[in-house]
Write a protein that holds these residues in place. Structure first.
Motif, mmCIF file in Angstrom:
data_model
loop_
_atom_site.group_PDB
_atom_site.id
_atom_site.type_symbol
_atom_site.label_atom_id
_atom_site.label_comp_id
_atom_site.label_asym_id
_atom_site.label_seq_id
_atom_site.Cartn_x
_atom_site.Cartn_y
_atom_site.Cartn_z
ATOM 1 N N ASN A 125 44.286 37.610 31.392
ATOM 2 C CA ASN A 125 43.537 38.615 32.149
ATOM 3 C C ASN A 125 43.580 38.245 33.629
ATOM 4 O OD1 ASN A 125 41.600 36.592 32.542
ATOM 5 N ND2 ASN A 125 40.238 37.366 30.951
ATOM 6 N N ASN A 126 42.779 38.937 34.428
ATOM 7 C CA ASN A 126 42.864 38.768 35.881
ATOM 8 C C ASN A 126 41.874 37.748 36.447
ATOM 9 O OD1 ASN A 126 40.386 40.106 35.761
ATOM 10 N ND2 ASN A 126 40.890 41.579 37.379
ATOM 11 N N TRP A 127 41.199 36.985 35.611
ATOM 12 C CA TRP A 127 40.187 36.061 36.113
ATOM 13 C C TRP A 127 40.817 35.036 37.064
ATOM 14 C CZ3 TRP A 127 37.350 34.727 30.862
ATOM 15 C CH2 TRP A 127 36.732 35.899 30.386
ATOM 16 N N GLN A 128 40.056 34.720 38.125
ATOM 17 C CA GLN A 128 40.516 33.800 39.154
ATOM 18 C C GLN A 128 39.636 32.550 39.187
ATOM 19 O OE1 GLN A 128 43.333 34.433 41.290
ATOM 20 N NE2 GLN A 128 43.616 35.970 39.674
ATOM 21 N N SER A 129 40.214 31.436 39.595
ATOM 22 C CA SER A 129 39.454 30.187 39.682
ATOM 23 C C SER A 129 38.791 30.068 41.045
ATOM 24 C CB SER A 129 40.364 28.986 39.443
ATOM 25 O OG SER A 129 41.204 28.774 40.553
ATOM 26 N N VAL A 130 37.693 29.318 41.081
ATOM 27 C CA VAL A 130 36.938 29.127 42.317
ATOM 28 C C VAL A 130 37.810 28.479 43.386
ATOM 29 C CG1 VAL A 130 34.954 27.943 43.347
ATOM 30 C CG2 VAL A 130 34.751 28.961 41.069
ATOM 31 N N PHE A 131 38.677 27.554 42.994
ATOM 32 C CA PHE A 131 39.446 26.786 43.964
ATOM 33 C C PHE A 131 40.763 27.453 44.353
ATOM 34 C CE2 PHE A 131 37.405 22.469 42.657
ATOM 35 C CZ PHE A 131 36.232 22.859 43.275
ATOM 36 N N GLY A 132 41.014 28.653 43.817
ATOM 37 C CA GLY A 132 42.203 29.383 44.220
ATOM 38 C C GLY A 132 43.220 29.535 43.114
ATOM 39 N N GLY A 133 43.730 30.759 42.958
ATOM 40 C CA GLY A 133 44.736 31.030 41.940
ATOM 41 C C GLY A 133 44.124 31.461 40.623
ATOM 42 N N PRO A 134 44.965 31.850 39.656
ATOM 43 C CA PRO A 134 44.466 32.311 38.356
ATOM 44 C C PRO A 134 43.642 31.251 37.645
ATOM 45 C CG PRO A 134 46.789 32.838 38.621
ATOM 46 C CD PRO A 134 46.430 31.932 39.765
ATOM 47 N N ALA A 135 42.714 31.705 36.826
ATOM 48 C CA ALA A 135 41.862 30.807 36.039
ATOM 49 C C ALA A 135 42.559 30.400 34.739
ATOM 50 C CB ALA A 135 40.529 31.479 35.741
ATOM 51 N N TRP A 136 43.891 30.433 34.734
ATOM 52 C CA TRP A 136 44.662 30.149 33.523
ATOM 53 C C TRP A 136 45.860 29.271 33.876
ATOM 54 C CZ3 TRP A 136 42.515 31.718 29.050
ATOM 55 C CH2 TRP A 136 41.584 32.767 29.112
ATOM 56 N N ALA A 175 35.453 38.868 24.844
ATOM 57 C CA ALA A 175 36.508 39.886 24.776
ATOM 58 C C ALA A 175 37.520 39.722 25.908
ATOM 59 C CB ALA A 175 35.890 41.280 24.824
ATOM 60 N N PHE A 176 37.237 38.850 26.855
ATOM 61 C CA PHE A 176 38.136 38.543 27.968
ATOM 62 C C PHE A 176 38.487 39.785 28.792
ATOM 63 C CE2 PHE A 176 38.719 35.165 24.876
ATOM 64 C CZ PHE A 176 38.540 34.036 25.665
ATOM 65 N N THR A 177 37.486 40.600 29.022
ATOM 66 C CA THR A 177 37.663 41.812 29.814
ATOM 67 C C THR A 177 37.946 41.449 31.272
ATOM 68 O OG1 THR A 177 36.031 42.857 28.372
ATOM 69 C CG2 THR A 177 36.602 44.017 30.422
ATOM 70 N N ASP A 178 38.843 42.177 31.900
ATOM 71 C CA ASP A 178 39.140 41.930 33.313
ATOM 72 C C ASP A 178 37.882 42.061 34.168
ATOM 73 O OD1 ASP A 178 41.824 41.498 32.904
ATOM 74 O OD2 ASP A 178 42.488 43.409 33.748
ATOM 75 N N ASN A 179 37.828 41.250 35.225
ATOM 76 C CA ASN A 179 36.785 41.423 36.236
ATOM 77 C C ASN A 179 37.130 42.602 37.139
ATOM 78 O OD1 ASN A 179 34.989 39.307 35.635
ATOM 79 N ND2 ASN A 179 36.179 37.814 36.805
ATOM 80 N N PRO A 180 36.132 43.400 37.522
ATOM 81 C CA PRO A 180 36.397 44.499 38.462
ATOM 82 C C PRO A 180 36.539 43.972 39.887
ATOM 83 C CG PRO A 180 34.070 44.434 37.904
ATOM 84 C CD PRO A 180 34.737 43.393 37.055
ATOM 85 N N PRO A 181 37.183 44.750 40.758
ATOM 86 C CA PRO A 181 37.287 44.319 42.155
ATOM 87 C C PRO A 181 35.930 44.347 42.838
ATOM 88 C CG PRO A 181 38.149 46.537 41.887
ATOM 89 C CD PRO A 181 37.882 46.014 40.503
ATOM 90 N N ALA A 182 35.770 43.465 43.805
ATOM 91 C CA ALA A 182 34.525 43.404 44.572
ATOM 92 C C ALA A 182 34.636 44.318 45.788
ATOM 93 C CB ALA A 182 34.246 41.975 45.024
#
Length: 544
Positions: free
Chosen positions: A152-163, A223-230
């Motif tokens: 999915n599109n989740w991002q990590s706090v320190f930069g880049g994908p959370a995967w 369910a690993f739903t994408d995060n919406p844009p802020a």
């Protein structure tokens, strides 16, 4: 001016938990005191300086992680929850620290990191080995999308994908911070049980409480739903993480159920303090949920001041208003907030909030303000000296977040530089070796030894403010009423069982006309005159 004061009544002490209104001193062990000359602070160094900590008048210490770790994130990547990393010492050293702290009347709280471990933890080694072992679901694993991209599109706090892709399992694993910090699956009851066992291990060694790091990161949408844009809000965006609303990757409501298990375990050991670190844009509702009623945590750690670009009267009033004296009739009683102006992640507040020419007066003002707040207060090591943020050049940086996002992310290393104990000795008395981060001449000039012999120093002022907070129940336990922001003038009253203290602060570089109530007794004054409040002045009075 500091007046003679009376002690709080013994009846207050008997019916109030030790942590309510407590002043807690945060120790970052790498930078406190090095006892063996390797350039890194350690547990024996902390023990050697506990007399100094106790002399400040605080109630407890909070020690940042000292567990076994490869130090990818300097201890917040735990490889063994039940042992001390050799760089910090041994379990026997920890036991000696606890014994001395208790002898001095100090409670001991420690950091526990439950959202993730190190990728060097044995649990992760077992989990990544294959898809059939006992710990197959102890971490968060997902298959790649059909095109090989992350789940999915989740991002990590320190930069880049959370995967990050793992060849052993032929799956992605989740990490909300560094890739070396794989996400624990705290939805798994077995994981929760193992984490509770880690708490029990330290409780059995005499620990009095826990700060629970990044607690709202510990669960996610299954369910690993994408995060919406802020939406754009005017704040700078330096990382992909800043472009999302983190509604699915963190803050799952089931964290509250885990919180209740933590609280129940701690209750079995008596009056144990638990404080949640809860960050993010919607932190306050979560903080209240985690602390509501008698079966959840004691407190939650506020971020209102830690990253604020300016200290204004309006900011203080708004932050205080979020924690009313009583919740709505249809909700559970909420825990007290915990306040801090700086910590191991947030820059020194006097460097953030005021120009160099005003820093001595401002440091006195903020010490008085922090000691006035309703809730628990945290002081970060060196704050009592008025230490400033150090500028660490790129080639000396240790902070992985600062290195990854250079130069747009303010380095955490600048607040983690070693304590200056004695300006006349090698490396300010911190170490006989080469310190892991450099000490600046500016902060060496503010050493403990130098300030001890100066009765007008920031160190003595901080002690005086903490002494007044301890001695007056109105400041430590009382309600906070009539908070008002009139331009740069901040005023409020603290009251408890017939005792009342009026507090006034000038948060600007210009003098403000202000008169204390007629017949008042001055308890503490920083720069105030009969004509009003000079720049960055504080005044506490007891109405006549």
């Amino acid at each position: 001016m500091i007046s003679q004061t009376v002690s709080s009544s013994s009846s207050d002490a008997r019916r109030t938990p030790w942590w309510r209104g407590a002043a807690i001193y945060q120790i970052y062990p790498r930078s406190f005191l090095d006892s063996n000359g390797d350039g890194v602070g350690d547990l024996s160094g902390i023990t050697a300086r506990l007399d100094y900590v106790a002399s400040l008048g605080v109630d407890a210490i909070w020690i940042s992680p000292f567990f076994t770790s490869p130090m990818a994130d300097y201890g917040y990547d735990v490889a063994d929850y039940r042992d001390v990393d050799p760089i910090f010492g041994t379990l026997a050293d920890f036991d000696a620290l606890v014994e001395k702290a208790h002898d001095l009347g100090l409670k001991v709280t420690i950091d526990m990191v439950f959202a993730h471990t190190s990728d060097k933890h044995d649990w992760f080694a077992q989990s990544r080995a294959d898809k059939t072992g006992d710990k197959v679901d102890w971490y968060v694993w997902k298959d790649a999308n059909p095109d090989g991209t992350p789940p999915n599109n989740w991002q990590s706090v320190f930069g880049g994908p959370a995967w990050t892709w793992d060849a052993r399992r032929q799956q992605y694993y989740m990490h909300q911070f560094l890739k070396e910090q794989p996400q624990l699956n705290a939805h798994n009851p077995e994981v929760q049980a193992a984490l509770l066992d880690a708490l029990r291990f330290w409780l059995d060694r005499g620990v009095d409480g826990f700060r629970l790091d990044a607690l709202n990161h510990s669960m996610f949408d299954p369910a690993f739903t994408d995060n919406p844009p802020a939406p754009e809000d005017g704040r700078p965006r330096t990382r992909p993480f800043d472009f999302q609303q983190k509604v699915n990757s963190q803050n799952h409501p089931d964290v509250v159920l885990f919180v209740e298990k933590i609280a129940a375990l701690c209750a079995d050991y008596g009056a144990t303090f638990t404080v949640a670190e809860v960050g993010g844009d919607e932190a306050v509702p979560l903080m209240k949920a985690y602390t509501a009623g008698e079966k959840r945590l004691s407190s939650a750690y506020s971020f209102d001041f830690l990253y604020a670009p300016a200290l204004t009267a309006e900011l203080v009033v708004d932050a205080l208003a979020q924690w009313g004296e009583a919740p709505p009739a249809d909700s559970l009683p909420e825990g007290w907030p915990s306040w801090a102006f700086e910590n191991h992640d947030a820059p020194r507040h006097i460097s953030r909030w005021v120009g160099e020419e005003h820093r001595p007066a401002f440091a006195r003002l903020t010490a008085a303000l922090l000691a006035s707040l309703r809730g628990n207060i945290f002081l970060y090591q060196g704050q009592e000296l008025g230490l400033e943020q150090d500028d660490i050049p790129f080639h000396l940086l240790k902070d992985p977040e600062a290195i990854a996002n250079w130069p747009l992310t303010l380095s955490r290393d600048g607040v983690r530089t070693p304590m200056p104990w004695d300006g006349e000795h090698f490396h300010a008395g911190f170490t006989q070796g080469e310190p892991w981060l450099p000490l600046s001449p500016t902060n060496i000039a503010k050493s403990v030894a130098g300030q001890e012999v100066d009765p007008d120093s920031q160190l003595h002022w901080t002690r005086a403010m903490l002494a007044l907070r301890e001695q007056y129940p109105a400041l430590k336990l009382g309600v906070l009423e009539d908070a008002q922001a009139d331009g740069a003038l901040l005023t409020f009253t603290r009251s408890h069982e017939g005792q009342s203290i009026a507090c006034a602060f000038n948060l600007s570089g210009e003098a403000i006309a202000y008169k204390a109530p007629k017949g008042s007794t001055v308890l503490a004054v920083s720069g105030a005159t009969d004509a009003g409040l000079p720049p960055y002045a504080a005044l506490w009075v007891q109405p006549g």
